[in-house]
Motif scaffolding. Structure first.
Motif, short mmCIF file in Angstrom:
data_model
loop_
_atom_site.label_atom_id
_atom_site.label_comp_id
_atom_site.label_asym_id
_atom_site.label_seq_id
_atom_site.Cartn_x
_atom_site.Cartn_y
_atom_site.Cartn_z
N SER A 41 0.60 -0.88 -0.33
CA SER A 41 -0.01 0.03 -0.20
C SER A 41 0.99 1.36 -0.04
O SER A 41 1.78 1.43 0.64
CB SER A 41 -1.11 0.34 0.99
OG SER A 41 -1.61 1.01 0.95
N GLY A 46 -6.89 3.57 4.57
CA GLY A 46 -8.09 3.53 3.85
C GLY A 46 -9.61 2.74 2.89
O GLY A 46 -8.44 1.23 3.93
N ARG A 47 -8.90 2.53 2.16
CA ARG A 47 -10.17 1.37 2.09
C ARG A 47 -9.69 0.74 0.19
O ARG A 47 -9.74 1.98 -0.19
CB ARG A 47 -11.84 1.98 1.70
CG ARG A 47 -12.55 0.50 1.67
CD ARG A 47 -14.45 1.00 1.78
NE ARG A 47 -14.55 1.96 0.80
CZ ARG A 47 -15.19 1.19 -0.77
NH1 ARG A 47 -15.29 0.09 -1.11
NH2 ARG A 47 -16.00 2.48 -1.00
N ARG A 49 -11.14 -0.17 -2.93
CA ARG A 49 -11.97 -0.30 -3.58
C ARG A 49 -12.08 -1.30 -4.67
O ARG A 49 -13.57 -2.14 -4.89
CB ARG A 49 -12.29 0.93 -4.43
CG ARG A 49 -12.97 1.88 -2.93
CD ARG A 49 -13.37 3.43 -3.40
NE ARG A 49 -12.19 4.03 -4.53
CZ ARG A 49 -12.59 5.09 -4.72
NH1 ARG A 49 -13.84 5.99 -4.01
NH2 ARG A 49 -11.05 6.35 -5.44
N GLU A 69 -8.58 -10.21 -1.14
CA GLU A 69 -9.76 -10.68 -1.38
C GLU A 69 -9.94 -12.45 -1.45
O GLU A 69 -10.78 -13.40 -0.19
CB GLU A 69 -10.87 -10.49 -1.88
CG GLU A 69 -12.03 -10.24 -1.76
CD GLU A 69 -12.86 -9.88 -3.03
OE1 GLU A 69 -13.80 -10.05 -2.70
OE2 GLU A 69 -12.52 -8.69 -3.55
N GLY A 100 -10.12 -5.44 2.10
CA GLY A 100 -11.41 -5.00 2.26
C GLY A 100 -10.37 -3.05 3.34
O GLY A 100 -10.65 -2.05 2.62
N ARG A 101 -9.18 -3.32 3.66
CA ARG A 101 -8.37 -1.40 3.84
C ARG A 101 -7.04 -1.43 4.11
O ARG A 101 -7.19 -3.19 4.99
CB ARG A 101 -9.12 -1.43 5.06
CG ARG A 101 -9.79 -1.85 6.54
CD ARG A 101 -10.50 -0.50 7.43
NE ARG A 101 -10.64 -2.12 8.86
CZ ARG A 101 -9.46 -1.55 9.56
NH1 ARG A 101 -8.82 -0.85 10.01
NH2 ARG A 101 -9.77 -2.23 11.04
N ARG A 103 -3.39 -0.29 6.46
CA ARG A 103 -3.82 0.19 8.04
C ARG A 103 -1.84 1.01 8.11
O ARG A 103 -2.33 1.05 9.16
CB ARG A 103 -4.17 -0.80 9.22
CG ARG A 103 -5.67 -1.72 9.20
CD ARG A 103 -5.18 -2.54 9.74
NE ARG A 103 -4.47 -2.82 9.13
CZ ARG A 103 -3.67 -4.23 10.44
NH1 ARG A 103 -4.28 -4.47 11.76
NH2 ARG A 103 -2.94 -5.11 9.61
N TYR A 131 -7.89 2.47 -3.90
CA TYR A 131 -8.12 3.18 -3.10
C TYR A 131 -8.54 4.00 -2.08
O TYR A 131 -9.18 5.12 -3.19
CB TYR A 131 -6.75 3.35 -1.83
CG TYR A 131 -5.84 2.44 -2.30
CD1 TYR A 131 -5.65 1.98 -1.03
CD2 TYR A 131 -5.02 2.50 -3.61
CE1 TYR A 131 -4.54 0.29 -1.58
CE2 TYR A 131 -3.58 0.69 -2.64
CZ TYR A 131 -3.96 0.75 -1.62
OH TYR A 131 -2.90 -0.62 -2.35
N GLU A 132 -9.28 4.16 -0.99
CA GLU A 132 -10.28 5.21 -0.86
C GLU A 132 -9.77 5.77 0.47
O GLU A 132 -10.15 5.48 1.35
CB GLU A 132 -11.57 4.63 -1.03
CG GLU A 132 -12.81 6.64 0.00
CD GLU A 132 -14.27 6.14 0.06
OE1 GLU A 132 -14.45 6.43 1.31
OE2 GLU A 132 -14.41 5.04 -0.50
N SER A 134 -8.15 7.99 3.86
CA SER A 134 -8.90 8.28 4.95
C SER A 134 -7.56 8.97 5.69
O SER A 134 -6.07 8.33 5.41
CB SER A 134 -9.56 7.04 5.81
OG SER A 134 -8.66 6.30 6.29
#
Length: 794
Positions: A41, A46-47, A49, A69, A100-101, A103, A131-132, A134
């Motif tokens: 990452s 973030g999530r 997508r 997944e 899913g996300r 960290r 990615y979404e 955050s």
């Protein structure tokens, strides 16, 4: 002849390793072997997508692309190691790939297997992850506030673990104290930076349903257990092999996401798969350590005695993981007030999750932070009372006649003589005459200073209910018909030399030469179950187990020899290949002759009462462990407590903040020392890491949770040029709880430099009244501190 125990013996692996003939994971080559690369990452939080893999999958030579997944549907989550039964820490669900996300920046999100490492890396670069993003949590103290984001949304806050150790009447002694002091300390983030990054090679045999897993690890048997659970394979179908390891320092203790990932990749492609981390990957995701903030206050009397201590410790342990590194914060709090007798204490810990690389174990495992704190407290008390820094320590040490000493947290400190070590140190460094040396140097325009550090390094960790950390280990000792000895041990060595000490113990016990002893480690198919290497346990646990097994065989040989010589076994002595009558050296048998009698004439008069063969498997369980607080009145996970008093002399250049360490002296006590040469080598290496951590090394994150120090161009390590010559002497205060009086030496040396260097620099800059409350001691920080005090030169 002189016993081998206590003698300087070169490591039995040195010749091979120095010649470049060692075998590491990257050296193991198998038929049809493939190579893995990992997509990580680029964001801290973030999530996920979506992940587009088609371009990578179409690349020639690519065999498999796997996403989080997909693997979450194939495997169980990773077992998360806690600090044992009774330590109620929060846990997160962790899979081999982020699901899913994400960290932290650097977390694994997808993997590629290809015919060669270059194709695998290229294919990984073609995978497009949507990615979404955050806002990340990057400040542990800010993370405790109510309006901050949560790293793990289901937790409801960012506190992974909170505890408090209280003893005595803290409020009362503060109310009555002649002096009350307070301060803050910041310990920065850094890591072990082993020469060999993490590396794994998995070979799954689908016909037999068996997995062979080569790993640069410290704990083959626990890793086998963990892989079995995650992969759903019977444990007796999993073999873990630890070849030579190029440094570990705690950072190769399982359970990493890449370990079951590489195993599953091999299972999916039906061929061997190897993954070797690049340096950037190791710094991004290989485990971090140390970062935390202390707020402390102390109550002291005019004579320098500390009567009360309050500590609030906020540790930034990074993202939750399956690693045990966050437990370092627990040990920091557990070890306070270290070597000092302070009856009234209140120590509160907040282990806080953030969107940074997770902590993993690193040499010191939290004890360096408690030592740093207590050195700064003792120096502050000395300033407030006007009493010499050494004298303040001497007045507060646990008296040597009070051991085993029950410390406030529940710890039971086995033995020690801290005043003797410190007084010997003061003589070694010529502490009494240093002021004259300092004055003469100042007259020449030079700024010299001296500082003191005090280590207390609990070792041999054994946690209640833990499959990874136990205060026991096993060894098998075999004597062949030709009298060669093989030791198979559950202990492993990452280069620390414990195999040499185990060979010395075994050779002495059996009365054979060292070159007759072979030590086998790191193979779960051949070695007895053991917990490997961590917490300086190699000689303490593994050496003790080998001693017990060898003693059993020696007693058997003595009984057989007694019948052969027609004397009582109690009247015989074993020494260097001979079993002789005490006081009558001319009446003897060779050990080889007695061994031959056992194997060749087991029905004869001398051996018929003994079980045939010469093999013994024994387990040693340490006695100074308390796991039943309801009946024992305390919980203690550390059975042995080595210590060291250190002093360093530095020269500081106020014009640029540069520090040069001129002398570094230590008086070290780890109980009975089996091999002074390898023991001192361990102390030297740990001291280098302590000095490096204090002066040079730092893992730096920005506000977006991006690691800025991802190469050795940015992450500065000291070399031999920057390090002083060490002057180390050994003091032996045996542990009453181990058969040979050993305590462990693997982490000794890493803690003392932190406080000693701070004290030395303050002493050098006394005329500027500089106060140090944060590490690392970089030139920029020191120059700024000097400038703020009005002392820096343009």
């Amino acid at each position: 002849m002189k016993p081998l125990v206590g003698t300087q013996v070169p490591s039995i692996t040195s010749r091979k390793l120095v010649a470049g003939a060692g075998t590491y994971v990257a050296d193991v080559k198998l038929d049809r072997m493939t190579h893995a690369a990992i997509v990580r990452s680029p964001i801290a939080a973030g999530r996920i997508r979506g992940i587009e893999t088609s371009e990578a999958e179409s690349l020639r030579g690519v065999l498999l692309v796997l996403t989080g997944e997909e693997i979450a549907g194939q495997l169980a989550p990773l077992d998360v190691e806690a600090m044992g039964a009774g330590v109620d820490a929060k846990r997160a669900v962790v899979y081999p790939l982020a699901h899913g996300r994400v960290r932290f920046a650097g977390e694994a999100v997808a993997a590629v297997v290809a015919e060669d490492p270059y194709t695998a890396k290229h294919a990984a670069s073609l995978i497009d992850v949507d990615y979404e993003e955050s806002d990340p949590v990057v400040d542990a103290r800010r993370a405790l506030e109510a309006d901050t984001a949560w790293v793990e949304p289901e937790w409801g806050d960012n506190v992974l673990y909170h505890t408090r150790f209280e003893a005595g009447d803290v409020d009362g002694v503060f109310a009555r104290a002649e002096h009350t002091l307070e301060g803050e300390l910041t310990h920065h983030r850094y890591t072990g930076a082993a020469l060999e990054p993490r590396a794994y090679l998995a070979d799954y045999d689908g016909h037999r349903g068996e997995l062979t897993f080569w790993a640069s690890t410290q704990n083959p048997h626990p890793l086998r257990t963990l892989l079995s659970a995650t992969l759903g394979l019977p444990e007796n179908r999993v073999r873990v092999v630890q070849p030579n390891v190029g440094g570990a320092f705690g950072l190769k203790i399982p359970y990493f996401q890449e370990e079951p990932l590489v195993a599953q990749l091999s299972r999916l492609v039906g061929r061997p798969v190897r993954w070797v981390a690049e340096r950037q990957e190791d710094l991004l995701a290989g485990g971090h350590a140390r970062e935390g903030h202390f707020r402390w206050s102390a109550a002291a009397e005019a004579d320098g005695r500390v009567t009360g201590l309050r500590v609030r410790y906020v540790a930034d342990v990074g993202a939750p993981s399956a690693l045990a590194g966050w437990g370092m914060s627990f040990v920091t709090a557990f070890a306070i007030p270290t070597a000092y007798k302070i009856a009234n204490t209140d120590v509160e810990l907040f282990a806080v999750a953030t969107n940074k690389c997770p902590w993993n174990a690193y040499r010191g495992y939290g004890k360096e932070s408690s030592a740093f704190l207590m050195d700064r407290v003792m120096d502050a008390v000395a300033r407030a009372t006007g009493i010499d820094r050494a004298e303040v320590r001497l007045r507060n040490f646990i008296p040597p006649d009070e051991f085993p000493y029950p410390q406030n947290s529940g710890a039971m400190i086995d033995s020690g003589d801290y005043p003797k070590a410190l007084r010997r140190l003061l003589e070694l460094v010529d502490y009494e005459n240093f002021p004259a040396l300092q004055t003469a140097a100042r007259a020449e325009g030079r700024f010299l200073g001296i500082g003191l550090g005090q280590e207390l390094t609990p070792e041999g960790c054994g946690l209640a209910g833990s499959q990874m950390f136990g205060a026991y280990d096993g060894a098998t000792v075999r004597i062949s018909p030709s009298a060669e000895v093989t030791v198979l041990t559950g202990i492993t060595s990452p280069g620390s030399g414990n195999e040499t000490a185990i060979a010395q113990i075994t050779a002495d016990t059996l009365g054979v030469d060292l070159d007759q002893v072979r030590v086998v480690q790191g193979d779960t198919d051949s070695c007895p179950y053991g917990l490997g290497n961590y917490s300086s346990r190699g000689v303490m646990m593994g050496g003790s187990a080998a001693f017990l097994a060898a003693t059993e065989l020696r007693e058997k040989l003595l009984r057989v020899a007694g019948r052969m010589l027609e004397v009582d076994a109690e009247d015989l002595v074993v020494e260097r290949g001979r079993i002789a009558l005490k006081g009558m050296a001319s009446r003897f048998l060779s050990v080889k002759d007695v061994v031959s009698e056992v194997y060749r004439d087991c029905h004869g008069a001398a051996a018929s009462e003994e079980e045939p063969g010469l093999e013994s498997t024994r387990y040693f369980r340490h006695g100074n462990i308390y796991h039943q607080p309801e009946t024992q009145g305390r919980y203690n996970a550390y059975p042995a407590w080595p210590n060291q008093s250190v002093a360093c002399i530095v020269e500081v250049d106020p014009a640029n903040g540069m520090v040069q360490v001129l002398r570094y002296c230590g008086v070290h006590d780890s109980g009975v020392v089996i091999n002074p040469l390898t023991a001192e080598a361990n102390v030297h290496g740990a001291t280098a890491q302590g000095i490096g951590g204090a002066l040079y090394e730092q893992l730096v994150y920005d506000e977006a949770g991006q690691l800025l120090t991802t190469t050795f161009m940015d992450y500065t390590l000291p070399t031999a040029v920057e390090l002083p010559k060490y002057e180390i002497v050994h003091q032996e205060t045996p542990s009453p709880f181990s058969p040979l009086g050993t305590k462990g030496v693997g982490e000794s040396g890493v803690s003392g430099p932190l406080g000693a260097l701070c004290g030395a620099i303050e002493n050098a800059l006394a005329e500027f009244d500089v106060r140090i409350d944060a590490l690392p001691l970089t030139p920029e920080k020191l120059w700024t501190a000097i400038a703020d005090a009005g002392g820096a030169k343009p």
